[in-house]
Design a protein around this motif. Structure first.
Motif, PDB file in Angstrom:
ATOM      1  N   ASN A 258       5.523  -1.735  -1.556  1.00 42.75           N
ATOM      2  CA  ASN A 258       4.285  -1.230  -2.174  1.00 42.75           C
ATOM      3  C   ASN A 258       4.474   0.220  -2.599  1.00 42.75           C
ATOM      4  OD1 ASN A 258       3.359  -3.074   0.378  1.00 42.75           O
ATOM      5  ND2 ASN A 258       2.172  -3.512  -1.462  1.00 42.75           N
ATOM      6  N   GLN A 259       3.904   0.578  -3.728  1.00 38.50           N
ATOM      7  CA  GLN A 259       4.056   1.933  -4.244  1.00 38.50           C
ATOM      8  C   GLN A 259       2.871   2.299  -5.134  1.00 38.50           C
ATOM      9  OE1 GLN A 259       7.225   0.200  -7.359  1.00 38.50           O
ATOM     10  NE2 GLN A 259       6.982   2.389  -7.493  1.00 38.50           N
ATOM     11  N   SER A 260       2.784   3.555  -5.440  1.00 42.24           N
ATOM     12  CA  SER A 260       1.819   4.092  -6.392  1.00 42.24           C
ATOM     13  C   SER A 260       2.197   5.543  -6.603  1.00 42.24           C
ATOM     14  CB  SER A 260       0.389   3.995  -5.859  1.00 42.24           C
ATOM     15  OG  SER A 260      -0.504   4.679  -6.702  1.00 42.24           O
ATOM     16  N   GLY A 261       2.118   5.998  -7.842  1.00 37.53           N
ATOM     17  CA  GLY A 261       2.496   7.370  -8.118  1.00 37.53           C
ATOM     18  C   GLY A 261       1.461   8.394  -7.711  1.00 37.53           C
ATOM     19  N   TYR A 267      -5.125   1.820  -0.273  1.00 40.86           N
ATOM     20  CA  TYR A 267      -4.860   0.385  -0.260  1.00 40.86           C
ATOM     21  C   TYR A 267      -5.978  -0.379   0.431  1.00 40.86           C
ATOM     22  CZ  TYR A 267      -0.189   0.416  -2.277  1.00 40.86           C
ATOM     23  OH  TYR A 267       0.855   0.520  -3.158  1.00 40.86           O
ATOM     24  N   ALA A 268      -6.752   0.307   1.229  1.00 43.39           N
ATOM     25  CA  ALA A 268      -7.875  -0.360   1.888  1.00 43.39           C
ATOM     26  C   ALA A 268      -9.029  -0.582   0.925  1.00 43.39           C
ATOM     27  CB  ALA A 268      -8.338   0.473   3.087  1.00 43.39           C
ATOM     28  N   HIS A 269      -9.212   0.348  -0.026  1.00 42.05           N
ATOM     29  CA  HIS A 269     -10.284   0.239  -1.013  1.00 42.05           C
ATOM     30  C   HIS A 269      -9.705   0.540  -2.399  1.00 42.05           C
ATOM     31  CE1 HIS A 269     -12.127   1.422   2.866  1.00 42.05           C
ATOM     32  NE2 HIS A 269     -13.008   0.493   2.546  1.00 42.05           N
ATOM     33  N   PRO A 270      -8.874  -0.347  -2.933  1.00 40.84           N
ATOM     34  CA  PRO A 270      -8.173  -0.061  -4.184  1.00 40.84           C
ATOM     35  C   PRO A 270      -9.087  -0.044  -5.399  1.00 40.84           C
ATOM     36  CG  PRO A 270      -7.814  -2.339  -3.525  1.00 40.84           C
ATOM     37  CD  PRO A 270      -8.555  -1.683  -2.396  1.00 40.84           C
ATOM     38  N   VAL A 296       7.029  -9.403   4.049  1.00 40.69           N
ATOM     39  CA  VAL A 296       6.439  -8.248   4.713  1.00 40.69           C
ATOM     40  C   VAL A 296       6.011  -7.254   3.642  1.00 40.69           C
ATOM     41  CG1 VAL A 296       8.741  -7.249   5.010  1.00 40.69           C
ATOM     42  CG2 VAL A 296       6.864  -6.364   6.360  1.00 40.69           C
ATOM     43  N   ASP A 297       4.852  -6.639   3.833  1.00 34.67           N
ATOM     44  CA  ASP A 297       4.411  -5.577   2.923  1.00 34.67           C
ATOM     45  C   ASP A 297       3.940  -4.386   3.742  1.00 34.67           C
ATOM     46  OD1 ASP A 297       1.545  -5.695   3.516  1.00 34.67           O
ATOM     47  OD2 ASP A 297       1.539  -7.592   2.426  1.00 34.67           O
ATOM     48  N   PHE A 298       3.458  -3.360   3.061  1.00 33.44           N
ATOM     49  CA  PHE A 298       3.149  -2.085   3.713  1.00 33.44           C
ATOM     50  C   PHE A 298       1.748  -1.597   3.351  1.00 33.44           C
ATOM     51  CE2 PHE A 298       7.578  -2.746   2.838  1.00 33.44           C
ATOM     52  CZ  PHE A 298       8.179  -2.544   4.068  1.00 33.44           C
ATOM     53  N   GLU A 299       0.890  -2.535   3.016  1.00 33.47           N
ATOM     54  CA  GLU A 299      -0.472  -2.182   2.602  1.00 33.47           C
ATOM     55  C   GLU A 299      -1.247  -1.467   3.706  1.00 33.47           C
ATOM     56  OE1 GLU A 299      -2.717  -5.398   1.013  1.00 33.47           O
ATOM     57  OE2 GLU A 299      -1.093  -6.099  -0.283  1.00 33.47           O
ATOM     58  N   ARG A 300      -1.097  -1.901   4.925  1.00 33.81           N
ATOM     59  CA  ARG A 300      -1.856  -1.303   6.036  1.00 33.81           C
ATOM     60  C   ARG A 300      -1.255   0.023   6.462  1.00 33.81           C
ATOM     61  NH1 ARG A 300      -2.817  -5.746  10.631  1.00 33.81           N
ATOM     62  NH2 ARG A 300      -4.069  -4.022  11.422  1.00 33.81           N
ATOM     63  N   ILE A 304      -2.427   4.833   6.408  1.00 33.19           N
ATOM     64  CA  ILE A 304      -2.417   5.446   7.741  1.00 33.19           C
ATOM     65  C   ILE A 304      -1.347   6.527   7.836  1.00 33.19           C
ATOM     66  CG2 ILE A 304      -1.989   5.017  10.202  1.00 33.19           C
ATOM     67  CD1 ILE A 304      -3.130   2.190   9.760  1.00 33.19           C
ATOM     68  N   GLU A 305      -0.132   6.203   7.352  1.00 27.00           N
ATOM     69  CA  GLU A 305       1.006   7.106   7.499  1.00 27.00           C
ATOM     70  C   GLU A 305       0.978   8.265   6.496  1.00 27.00           C
ATOM     71  OE1 GLU A 305       3.383   6.911   9.768  1.00 27.00           O
ATOM     72  OE2 GLU A 305       2.799   5.000  10.693  1.00 27.00           O
ATOM     73  N   MET A 306       0.441   8.041   5.307  1.00 29.55           N
ATOM     74  CA  MET A 306       0.440   9.094   4.281  1.00 29.55           C
ATOM     75  C   MET A 306      -0.830   9.011   3.447  1.00 29.55           C
ATOM     76  SD  MET A 306       3.760   7.559   2.212  1.00 29.55           S
ATOM     77  CE  MET A 306       3.724   8.890   1.040  1.00 29.55           C
ATOM     78  N   PRO A 307      -1.983   9.292   4.053  1.00 20.66           N
ATOM     79  CA  PRO A 307      -3.263   9.124   3.357  1.00 20.66           C
ATOM     80  C   PRO A 307      -3.490  10.078   2.193  1.00 20.66           C
ATOM     81  CG  PRO A 307      -3.578  10.226   5.465  1.00 20.66           C
ATOM     82  CD  PRO A 307      -2.159   9.759   5.441  1.00 20.66           C
ATOM     83  N   ASN A 308      -2.943  11.273   2.264  1.00 22.89           N
ATOM     84  CA  ASN A 308      -3.183  12.259   1.203  1.00 22.89           C
ATOM     85  C   ASN A 308      -1.889  12.899   0.715  1.00 22.89           C
ATOM     86  OD1 ASN A 308      -6.172  12.278   1.051  1.00 22.89           O
ATOM     87  ND2 ASN A 308      -5.991  12.906   3.193  1.00 22.89           N
TER      88      ASN A 308
END
Length: 353
Positions: A258-261, A267-270, A296-300, A304-308
């Motif tokens: 999963n990625q986004s620039g 990812y919880a509220h896309p 396996v994905d990393f949406e959750r 959590i790990e890098m919110p901002n």
């Protein structure tokens, strides 16, 4: 009576003055574009003295042609070898090798004390899943893997460019010479940035007027289950699974990277754009799981790990950042460790020293 220039002369002076003013404004705009160009303050991302550099990180390949150490063949005793297939996300665009999720995964697995692990990176820039299948066909048997992993990116079902469409191809064929001429002529008078902006504006206008689809619209076609690209993607996954089965390996892992620039992509509220990326990723995960991969994905984990934090290498390159690769590796350690616990034979194998 004061002297006055003839009317035509006055008009000529006025036109000349306006032409000079416009010319000065154009060159001022060129200077502004050059000054604001992020590439001026970013590391090199090109060939430097004949050596490929990805945003300041020198790329070195092994004798097999991959960005990986030299590989021992046959595999040493007591080593659990994981072969990772993928595209530029796995290859590590913009990253040093030590920052890639594959290198981090190897390091952390070896820190568990469960045995000796090798995680070999067989990523290639711009590779589609069909290309990854060819890599496994060519090297699979000699590498003697104990586990196969596929690092997935949303454009992997599309063997051409991410924004490919028939309309874009026709548009480019029709105007290629015009765009090349514009770039050349403007570049010859030191207006390269203006030339690039003009060409980009032409593409933007074509998208706005629906002459060509956006990259999102183009890629969405690939995910239509009746499309040749999607069918070839599924066939490639099936063959990767079959090769794994023929080597009597456990279920291969399908890691949806999963990625986004953007910073703080939720990812919880896309939003609509991120929601589309998630939809495509889940579609690929579902078919991989149906074929027999462990998906396996990393949406959750991401929010959590890098919110901002920015998820991209830099403002020009949307490939996953070093921190996002850490997120991938952290979860994959757990996934591989769980696999070993459920496969006692494999666990016993890697404890042989």
């Amino acid at each position: 009576m004061p002297f006055r220039f003839p009317k035509l002369t006055r008009i000529g002076f006025l036109l000349a003055f306006n032409a000079i003013l416009i010319l000065l404004l154009v060159y001022a705009f060129e200077f502004f574009l050059e000054w604001k160009d992020p590439r001026k303050r970013l590391p090199a991302n090109t060939f430097v003295n004949g050596q490929l550099v990805t945003w300041g990180n020198v790329v070195t390949n092994n004798s097999l042609g991959f960005r990986e150490r030299e590989i021992q063949i046959p595999k040493p005793d007591g080593v659990f070898r994981i072969v990772v297939l993928g595209d530029s996300l796995t290859w590590g665009a913009g990253l040093a090798p030590a920052q890639r999720y594959t290198n981090l995964l190897e390091q952390r697995l070896n820190e568990t004390g469960a045995g000796k692990f090798e995680v070999l990176n067989f990523g290639r820039p711009a590779a589609a899943t069909t290309d990854e299948r060819e890599v496994l066909r060519k090297f699979g048997q000699q590498l003697q893997p104990d586990l196969i992993m596929v690092g997935f990116c949303i454009n992997d079902p599309q063997p051409k460019s991410q924004n490919y469409s028939v309309e874009r191809e026709q548009f480019e064929n029709r105007y290629r010479r015009l765009f090349a001429s514009a770039r050349y002529r403007l570049g010859s008078v030191h207006l390269s940035a203006v030339g690039e902006l003009a060409v980009a504006a032409a593409y933007g206008l074509a998208e706005k007027t629906h002459r060509i689809p956006t990259w999102e619209q183009a890629l969405a076609r690939t995910y239509e289950q009746s499309s040749p690209e999607w069918q070839n993607f599924v066939a490639a996954l099936r063959e990767i699974k079959q090769i794994s089965d023929d080597m009597k390996l456990p279920a291969p892992i399908f890691a949806a990277l999963n990625q986004s620039g953007r910073t703080g992509a939720d990812y919880a509220h896309p939003d609509a754009e991120l929601g589309e990326l998630i939809k495509w990723t889940r579609q690929a995960e579902a078919v991989a799981a149906e074929i027999g991969f462990r998906s396996v994905d990393f949406e959750r984990e991401i929010p959590i790990e890098m919110p901002n934090e920015p998820m991209a290498v830099n403002e020009l390159d949307g490939h996953p950042s070093a921190k996002l690769n850490e997120v991938y590796a952290k979860k994959l350690v757990t996934v591989v460790s769980e696999h070993l616990k459920s496969n006692k034979k494999d666990l016993a194998q890697i404890k042989k020293q």
